[in-house]
Design a protein around this motif. Structure first.
Motif, PDB file in Angstrom:
ATOM      1  N   UNK A   8       0.838  -1.204   0.000  1.00 12.72           N
ATOM      2  CA  UNK A   8       0.000   0.000   0.000  1.00 12.72           C
ATOM      3  C   UNK A   8       0.865   1.243   0.000  1.00 12.72           C
ATOM      4  N   UNK A   9       0.381   2.285  -0.615  1.00 11.48           N
ATOM      5  CA  UNK A   9       1.104   3.552  -0.632  1.00 11.48           C
ATOM      6  C   UNK A   9       0.128   4.684  -0.401  1.00 11.48           C
ATOM      7  N   UNK A  10       0.660   5.838  -0.095  1.00  8.40           N
ATOM      8  CA  UNK A  10      -0.176   7.003   0.176  1.00  8.40           C
ATOM      9  C   UNK A  10       0.192   8.120  -0.775  1.00  8.40           C
ATOM     10  N   UNK A  11      -0.815   8.716  -1.391  1.00 11.18           N
ATOM     11  CA  UNK A  11      -0.619   9.888  -2.233  1.00 11.18           C
ATOM     12  C   UNK A  11      -0.453  11.094  -1.316  1.00 11.18           C
ATOM     13  N   UNK A  12       0.663  11.793  -1.437  1.00 10.11           N
ATOM     14  CA  UNK A  12       0.924  12.964  -0.597  1.00 10.11           C
ATOM     15  C   UNK A  12       0.112  14.152  -1.093  1.00 10.11           C
ATOM     16  N   UNK A  13      -0.310  15.037  -0.181  1.00 16.75           N
ATOM     17  CA  UNK A  13      -1.119  16.195  -0.594  1.00 16.75           C
ATOM     18  C   UNK A  13      -0.335  17.194  -1.449  1.00 16.75           C
ATOM     19  N   UNK A  14       0.996  17.259  -1.244  1.00 17.04           N
ATOM     20  CA  UNK A  14       1.845  18.130  -2.056  1.00 17.04           C
ATOM     21  C   UNK A  14       3.178  17.436  -2.262  1.00 17.04           C
ATOM     22  N   UNK A  15       3.870  17.842  -3.301  1.00 14.19           N
ATOM     23  CA  UNK A  15       5.210  17.308  -3.541  1.00 14.19           C
ATOM     24  C   UNK A  15       6.178  17.964  -2.564  1.00 14.19           C
TER      25      UNK A  15
END
Length: 158
Positions: A8-15
């Motif tokens: 599983x991975x998480x999409x970060x809100x910002x780079x």
């Protein structure tokens, strides 16, 4: 048969640009703070088994709450259950001192000393081939209202 592992991975809100972060950021500084008096508080605690498995110690995590080192953390370990009665006596005296600094008459649960402002005298414990130098509490007093700054040995009230 091909077995693949799902991670599983998480999409970060910002780079996050790693090059933008300061190399001098205090959160990346693992050097001990200078010996002296600091405003701090216990932010977590946990009973853990000793390495030998013959006792338990209370691990206290502190956070500096004021001054140039605000946000830095340090730890203390109190051998409250140990076959060595001297180790237990020292730990009980240190916990009693910490409890008094927090304004308590008795301490029955480590949660009682969490989030209470205190003044901590820190010393620097020299490292060796196996471990780096580290900070170690050497005394506790009720919190002062003055800004905490490293003190010279002559200024330390402990």
């Amino acid at each position: 048969i091909i077995i693949t592992r799902y991670s599983p991975m998480a999409q970060l809100p910002t780079a996050i640009n790693t090059q933008d972060l300061s190399a001098n950021d205090k959160s990346n500084n693992f050097e001990p703070m200078p010996a002296g008096n600091y405003q701090a508080m216990v932010v977590s605690s946990e009973m853990k088994p000793t390495k030998a498995g013959t006792g338990q110690y209370l691990e206290l995590q502190f956070e500096i709450t004021d001054g140039v080192h605000q946000g830095r953390k340090f730890w203390d370990r109190l051998n409250l259950v140990n076959p060595n009665p001297t180790a237990v006596d020292i730990a009980e005296r240190e916990l009693a001192s910490l409890g008094r600094a927090c304004g308590l008459q008795t301490v029955t649960d480590s949660q009682q000393i969490h989030d209470k402002p205190i003044t901590v005298k820190l010393k620097v414990k020299a490292g060796n081939e196996q471990y780096a130098s580290t900070n170690q509490p050497a005394g506790y007093l009720p919190s002062t209202t003055a800004k905490a700054q490293p003190a010279t040995p002559a200024e330390m009230p402990f």
